[in-house]
Structures are given as C-alpha cells and as structure tokens.
Write an enzyme that holds these catalytic residues in place. Sequence first.
Site, short mmCIF file in Angstrom:
data_model
loop_
_atom_site.label_atom_id
_atom_site.label_comp_id
_atom_site.label_asym_id
_atom_site.label_seq_id
_atom_site.Cartn_x
_atom_site.Cartn_y
_atom_site.Cartn_z
N ASP A 189 0.88 -1.18 0.00
CA ASP A 189 0.00 0.00 0.00
C ASP A 189 0.91 1.22 0.00
OD1 ASP A 189 -2.41 1.55 0.28
OD2 ASP A 189 -1.90 1.85 2.38
N SER A 190 0.30 2.39 -0.14
CA SER A 190 1.09 3.63 -0.08
C SER A 190 1.57 3.92 1.34
CB SER A 190 0.25 4.79 -0.59
OG SER A 190 -0.89 4.93 0.24
N CYS A 235 -4.34 -1.64 -1.78
CA CYS A 235 -4.50 -0.19 -2.01
C CYS A 235 -5.54 -0.06 -3.12
CB CYS A 235 -3.16 0.39 -2.45
SG CYS A 235 -3.25 2.08 -3.01
N GLU A 292 -2.48 8.81 8.42
CA GLU A 292 -1.02 8.68 8.55
C GLU A 292 -0.52 9.45 9.77
OE1 GLU A 292 1.29 6.88 6.51
OE2 GLU A 292 -0.46 5.96 5.60
N CYS A 322 -10.95 2.97 0.25
CA CYS A 322 -9.53 3.25 0.45
C CYS A 322 -9.15 2.46 1.69
CB CYS A 322 -9.32 4.74 0.68
SG CYS A 322 -7.64 5.16 1.21
N HIS A 333 -7.09 2.94 3.87
CA HIS A 333 -6.85 3.76 5.07
C HIS A 333 -8.15 4.00 5.85
CE1 HIS A 333 -2.96 4.74 3.28
NE2 HIS A 333 -2.64 5.43 4.37
N1 DGL Z 1 -4.72 3.23 1.00
C1 DGL Z 1 -4.71 3.56 -0.37
C2 DGL Z 1 -6.00 3.30 -1.06
O1 DGL Z 1 -6.65 2.34 -0.69
C3 DGL Z 1 -3.96 4.77 -0.83
C4 DGL Z 1 -4.30 6.07 -0.29
C5 DGL Z 1 -3.36 7.12 -0.82
O2 DGL Z 1 -2.16 6.89 -0.77
O3 DGL Z 1 -3.84 8.15 -1.31
O4 DGL Z 1 -6.39 3.95 -2.00
#
Ligand code: DGL
Length: 275
Positions: free
Chosen positions: A18-19, A81, A159, A191, A193
């Site tokens: 993931d990011s 992600c 984050e 997402c 996150h």
């Molecule tokens: N967690 C990621 C997603 O599901 C990336 C969020 C990001 O880096 O903008 O899209």
Amino acid sequence: MPNLNMNDNKQLPIGVFDSGLGGLTVVKELSKILPKENLIYVGDTARVPYGTKSPDIIRRYAQQIAFFLLQKRAKMIVVACNTASAVALKTLRGLPVPVVGVIDPGARAAILSTVTMRVGVIGTPATVASHAYKKAIRKYSSRAKVWEKPCPLFVPLVEEGWLTHPLTKKIAEEYLRPFISKKLDTLVLGCTHYPLLKETLSSVMGKKVALIDSAFETAREVKQLLEKNNLLNASSKKGKLTFFATDRPHSFSRLAQQFLGRRSIQAKRLTFDSI
Ligand code: DGL
C-alpha cells in the site's frame, strides 16, 4: 521468480503493499484467516499519498514495489490499495504470480450488504476518477445506484494517527454531507486507510448505514486463490510478518504496532534508486 509447481513454494511469502499504513487493514484480516502464511508488507511512506497522483505515476510506483516483492520470492501479490488496484491492476496482472486487488472484493461485499441498492463510495481522487467501484458494483447488479465522493484529506489524517480527532470528525461531516439526502444503506470505504476511521465515519453516517471495508473479502479471495493454485502454506508454525517502509520506518512501526496490536514490529527501510 518463483516456479509455482514446486512444493516449497507454499512456504514462500505473500507480498502485500500500500502507499502507507492503510494496507495493514488487509494484513490484519489475512493474519486472521491465514495465520500460517508468511507475509511481506511494503508501505510506500516516502510517496504517500498515491490518491492525488496521476495514473501513470501510480502505475510506476506499483510496478516498482511488485518487482521488489518478486525479488523477495512472493508467491502471490496483494494490492492492498484501492488507488493502485483501480489504475494498476491490469498492468500487474502481467506478472508471473497471481495478483489480487481490493476493489472487486469490496464491490461484492457492497452488493451483499445493500437492500435498497443505494450505495455510496468514498475513496481517493484517483480511485473516484477511475469509477472502478461504480463499474464493479454495477457489474454485480445493474439495479444499483452508486454515488462516489473523493475524500483526499482522510489519508494524511490517518497517517498522522488522528483517527478520532474532533477535526477529523468535522472534515468527515463536510465530505459526507451530500450523501445524507441520498438515503444510502451502504457506504463503501474505498480506500484501505478509511477503515481506521470507522468509528468517526459511523458516528457521522449513523448506525443504519453499513460501512463496507474490502479487507475481509479480499483476505477470503486470497485464501481461495491459494487453495486453487495449491499454494496454501501447510506448515505447523505461525507465519512470519516482515515490514518495509520507504520512509520513516520507526514511525511506521509505531503506528503499525498500535493498529495490529503486536509489539515486535520493526520495519526495515526500503529505498528505490529512482522513480
Ligand atoms: N490506501 C490507499 C487506497 O486504498 C492509498 C491512499 C493514498 O495513498 O492516497 O487507496
């Protein structure tokens, strides 16, 4: 490159990326239903967020991490992600190991949840611009009405660890307001996150709206695919989790420890020569 017919390939790790921290929601579910699997996780903390970047750049980042995971002999890659799944999955499917994204499992879970067929989707700007969720949900049911909304501030808030901060709630109210009049019964957290903000999001949307996070469905799909490819790790030992972060590995480790409830996480630093 792993040869999928060899027996010892079952012991090889599953690569997950993931990011940043978001993909840990998928790691949590994977460790629950596949406790014997070895996992290697990459959080691209040097380049987070992905969701405000262009598809070309996101694809390049995703490929770079996938190649690293292949060097680590990953037997399967999980794109934990939504942003990378939305724009890079087709490219990654050319790799010599099975690749699983999070969007299709999330869309399936949304259709299983909704009764009124009125579904909201929140995600990063790149995910929403791709309409990947709308397309996937409507593939499962053409009757579904889908409204999408980008929420770019949520990723930096996660984050930062501001999961239930009053400002996070204010921002959530602002983002989710347009959904209130739509009478949704299901909201997809598009997402990885966002499940970390579940408490805040649920307090804004109310208890009648089901919040769908694709982590559980994704983990189930990974299990099915491992079974199908005869790659399930049959070892009697618990699997090992290894973490890499492309920046601030200490702060990544601290937040990962909190989220996964494990004290032993020490992410290693991973650097790429160029983008
Ligand atoms: N967690 C990621 C997603 O599901 C990336 C969020 C990001 O880096 O903008 O899209």
